[in-house]
Write an enzyme that holds these catalytic residues in place. Structure first.
Site, short mmCIF file in Angstrom:
data_model
loop_
_atom_site.label_atom_id
_atom_site.label_comp_id
_atom_site.label_asym_id
_atom_site.label_seq_id
_atom_site.Cartn_x
_atom_site.Cartn_y
_atom_site.Cartn_z
N HIS A 282 0.63 -1.23 0.13
CA HIS A 282 0.07 0.17 0.07
C HIS A 282 0.79 1.11 0.05
O HIS A 282 0.07 2.46 -0.06
CB HIS A 282 -0.94 0.02 1.31
N LYS B 240 -8.99 13.48 5.31
CA LYS B 240 -8.11 12.08 5.22
C LYS B 240 -7.19 12.14 6.27
O LYS B 240 -7.19 13.28 7.01
CB LYS B 240 -7.43 12.06 3.85
N ARG B 241 -6.57 11.22 6.27
CA ARG B 241 -5.51 10.86 7.46
C ARG B 241 -4.29 12.13 7.38
O ARG B 241 -4.04 12.30 6.23
CB ARG B 241 -4.84 9.79 7.34
N LYS C 62 0.24 14.02 2.23
CA LYS C 62 -1.02 14.58 1.80
C LYS C 62 -1.24 15.85 1.70
O LYS C 62 -2.46 16.39 0.92
CB LYS C 62 -1.98 13.66 2.82
N THR D 279 -8.66 6.21 -1.77
CA THR D 279 -10.16 5.95 -2.00
C THR D 279 -11.31 7.02 -1.79
O THR D 279 -12.38 7.01 -2.35
CB THR D 279 -10.63 4.58 -1.32
N LYS E 29 -14.63 8.32 -3.53
CA LYS E 29 -16.04 8.64 -2.79
C LYS E 29 -16.41 9.96 -3.25
O LYS E 29 -17.88 10.15 -3.47
CB LYS E 29 -15.77 8.34 -1.27
#
Length: 802
Positions: free
Chosen positions: A355, A543-544, A549, A651, A655
């Site tokens: 991942h 998100k985390r 990110k 993901t 969504k």
């Protein structure tokens, strides 16, 4: 499922009495919820029993998905939908004076995951059941999960997530199926009748107790199983002798020590004790799971040499990689197979999903720690490594550098990704870009050594939760337009494209989005006291929180927008609400500082009357599945802005896309495939490519100070961070140093100008309501490609049943 309203009313009232000795008038909302959940679970029992009997009778190959996380979300409404009884249950409850929505709100979300990894595992279980694939989950029943996030004075504060306080009605405790997991002790070898045999003695025994949760398939008779393991003491949990002697703590310390294994998800591993506990957790659920699988298989009476024909074990990321060594231990030590036969069965049974390429996520454990905690497992890994390194030396002419890179044990560390790769017959990435990076760069040596082992399986999401459950108004609009076939086959969403130029339909689509914005604004007002303008653009990054990110890039742009607006109050800027939601790992200092920065910037901007609500910053605390189900349908801009090459897939991007948000992103992870699917006109791309990023990492040449001096916007912003403009001086020194002193590891400053230009494009596009709504519809229409049903069919065809 053929249930009448009258039968449900009767069953429900009986359930209240049998559980709580209460009738409707006496019962609390909590008891009403528990009674309904227990009843719905019982309604699934017959299907569950028949599913297991069918698998046994037909000799169906069983897939076991091993994951540290299963982020299930709330199950009541989801199970009602999958059983096909939501409306009849609603009607029955209405007759009894109970609102279904009120009971749904009482449900606590299971604290079994953190972010995308766990939510993917949950989507996969949902899809396997819906497709009638014999797929089951294997994980840990965390007592407190990760943590419940509160924001106090702008800082993240971690609170215990006591999700089991009132029990968990969806689970069944199976004490009769418990197994023993062994830690510590010592190993020695003997020669018994000419056979070299390992003896493990002096170990600590921990009882692994399974709790089973039914995973109900949508529109099928299939009910699969998520098995979660709880760590408990084997026998007595109370030292009476110590208690009598006044040593009260000692009397229960062993019990607490054992139970700590299944207390929390991801204990802080910045300490030695934290690392040890995490390694304990990983072996605990792996050993319990493999032992349970072997026990079930042996009851079938089939030859152990056919184990891989009837069992597949899938390793989700590196956390369960010890499954390779544990299966070898059982085959060699307990089934008395030769090493060669055991290894062939193991490699044909195991498959591994990678991942990430992030070094901190590619787990490795100190040799000394593993030797002490898992002595027998270590000797097995040592032998796997010895044989593998010998093969490498033979193949590569004693090229020690290559051997060292590929070795499982090297430099005093046991490398879990290497163990998973060597011990599996399949290794897959989770997007085309990510898989290519694995094959041709990060794991190039392994790809060359194992031609054909590496493959891509792009991640997916279950539309049953992220569309049907999360966005019923949109679901109804789609059903009216193209029929209901998409409920079973999400690729049918493509038929929406015929409405892309239909202004009347696009206006209705916009109305659905507006209604969802109203709902989220109402939720934030009630839960956090924050007022949001539903007429503003909802720009969302949820998100985390991690530096790659780049929530930091997002908030730096907000600061720049604020500066520009103060300089030019007449600038052409539509009202924007920038919504953030994210948890930072408790020990991740930089990430927690970024949360503080977001909140400090929000406090300043939101209270500045000069801005007049043209810019608003909102931090929605405690991001989880339930919050996501409210937030994602309301979003209009989906921030997918990770440093190119760093996000394996994502993901959240899928969504948001399925709910009509427009992706603003880099060409990273699955963004690349979304771009290919919707075309350049229906997505907004900015920033460096993965090739450019990787080139900088390899060859250098990037100097963040240059951008600080060259771009006056950045000079101003970074000075504001450092001089106390948003918080007392020094508060954000860590962020300042991350960007400048330590040369901006994730190229936030490098992509800043391009990101600002992308936001200007959004501002212009949003003014043209027809075009914006057309883009939204095209994204929804093409989102069916990213259903987890499609992903699971690929796993089944090319990995599990190949």
């Amino acid at each position: 499922m053929n249930l009448t309203k009258e039968q449900i009313k009767s069953d429900y009232q009986k359930k209240l009495i049998s559980l709580f000795a209460e009738d409707l008038e006496e019962s609390s909302v909590l008891h009403q919820y528990i009674a309904l959940a227990e009843l719905v679970k019982e309604y699934s029992f017959e299907r569950w029993m028949k599913t297991n009997k069918r698998y046994k009778k037909e000799g169906t190959k069983q897939i076991y998905y091993f994951s540290m996380e299963f982020l299930l979300g709330k199950l009541l409404e989801n199970n009602l939908i999958n059983l096909g009884i939501k409306e009849v249950v609603r009607e029955a409850l209405d007759d009894l004076g109970i609102r279904l929505e009120e009971l749904e709100n009482v449900e606590r979300e299971a604290g079994l995951g953190n972010g995308g990894l766990g939510r993917l595992a949950a989507c996969f279980l949902d899809s396997m059941a819906a497709l009638s694939i014999a797929g089951h989950g294997n994980g840990i029943r965390y007592k407190y999960g990760l943590f419940k996030q509160k924001i106090r004075d702008g800082y993240q504060v971690e609170m215990p997530d006591d999700w089991l306080r009132h029990g968990y009605p969806w689970e069944i405790r199976r004490i009769d199926k418990s197994v023993i997991v062994k830690f510590g002790g010592y190993v020695y070898f003997t020669n018994e009748n000419g056979r070299f045999t390992a003896k493990h003695e002096g170990y600590e025994e921990v009882l692994a107790v399974p709790y089973d949760v039914p995973i109900i398939g949508y529109g099928t008779e299939t009910v699969n199983t998520l098995r979660l393991w709880s760590a408990e003491v084997k026998s007595r949990d109370f030292d009476f002798e110590s208690f009598s002697a006044g040593e009260y703590t000692k009397a229960v310390e062993h019990k607490y020590s054992v139970e700590s294994i299944s207390q929390v998800l991801y204990p802080d591993d910045t300490t030695e004790k934290g690392k040890l506990l995490r390694l304990k957790q990983e072996y605990f659920f792996v050993s319990a799971g493999v032992q349970s699988i072997m026990r079930t298989f042996k009851k079938s009476g089939r030859s152990i040499y056919d184990f891989h024909k009837y069992v597949a074990i899938h390793i989700n990321d590196t956390h369960p990689a010890l499954a390779v060594a544990e299966l070898m231990r059982i085959l060699v030590d307990e089934e008395y197979l030769s090493w060669e036969d055991a290894w062939e069965i193991t490699t044909k049974t195991m498959a591994y999903t990678n991942h990430t390429i992030m070094s901190e996520a590619l787990e490795k454990w100190p040799v000394d720690m593993m030797k002490k905690l898992l002595p027998r497992i270590y000797t097995i890994i040592e032998e796997i490594n010895r044989r593998f390194c010998q093969e490498l030396m033979d193949r590569y002419n004693n090229d020690w550098n290559k051997v060292d890179r590929m070795a499982i044990i090297s430099g005093g560390w046991v490398k879990m990704a290497n163990l998973a790769i060597v011990g599996s017959h399949s290794v897959n990435g989770v997007s085309k870009l990510h898989t290519d990076i694995l094959k041709y760069q990060e794991l190039k040596d392994f790809h060359e050594y194992y031609p054909g082992k590496f493959n891509n399986k792009t991640n997916g999401i279950t539309h049953r939760r992220w569309l049907i459950k999360a966005n019923p108004e949109l679901t109804n609009l789609i059903s009216e337009a193209i029929g209901c076939d998409f409920l079973k086959n999400p690729r049918e969403l493509i038929n929406l494209e015929k409405y892309k130029d239909d202004k009347s339909f696009l206006d209705r689509l916009e109305k659905v989005k507006y209604n969802n914005k109203l709902k989220f604004a109402d939720y934030m007002k009630k839960t956090q006291g924050i007022k949001i303008d539903p007429n503003s653009i909802f720009d969302v990054q949820a998100k985390r929180l991690h530096a790659y990110k780049r929530q930091l890039l997002n908030i730096l742009h907000v600061i720049n927008l604020y500066n520009e607006f103060l300089d030019n109050p007449n600038m052409d800027l539509l009202p924007h609400t920038f919504i953030f939601s994210a948890k930072a790992a408790p020990g991740y200092y930089l990430a927690k500082k970024i949360i503080k920065l977001i909140n400090s910037v929000g406090e300043k901007i939101n209270n500045d009357t000069r801005v007049n609500d043209r810019i608003k910053v909102v931090f929605a605390e405690n991001y989880n599945v339930s919050l996501a189900e409210k937030l994602i349908p309301s979003a209009e801009v989906s921030e997918q802005i990770s440093t190119a090459s760093k996000e394996a897939s994502g993901t959240g991007n899928m969504k948001f896309m399925m709910n009509g948000a427009i992706t603003l992103g880099t060409l990273d992870g699955a963004n690349v495939e979304i771009y290919e699917e919707v075309g350049d006109e229906n997505i907004i791309i900015f920033g460096m490519t993965s090739e450019e990023v990787i080139n900088y990492y390899k060859n250098g040449g990037y100097h963040s100070w240059d951008l600080y001096y060259q771009d006056r916007r950045l000079t101003r912003i970074l000075n504001e961070l450092d001089d106390g403009y948003f918080a007392p001086r020094g508060e954000f020194k860590e962020i300042f140093n991350h960007l400048l002193t330590y040369n901006d590891e994730f190229f936030v400053l490098k992509d800043f100008a391009s990101y600002c230009d992308a936001h200007k494009k959004i501002n212009e596009l949003y003014k043209d309501r027809f075009r914006w709504n057309r883009m939204s519809l095209i994204n929804i229409a093409h989102s069916g490609r990213f259903s987890s049903d499609n992903t699971i069919l690929e796993y089944a065809k090319y990995i599990w049943f190949k």
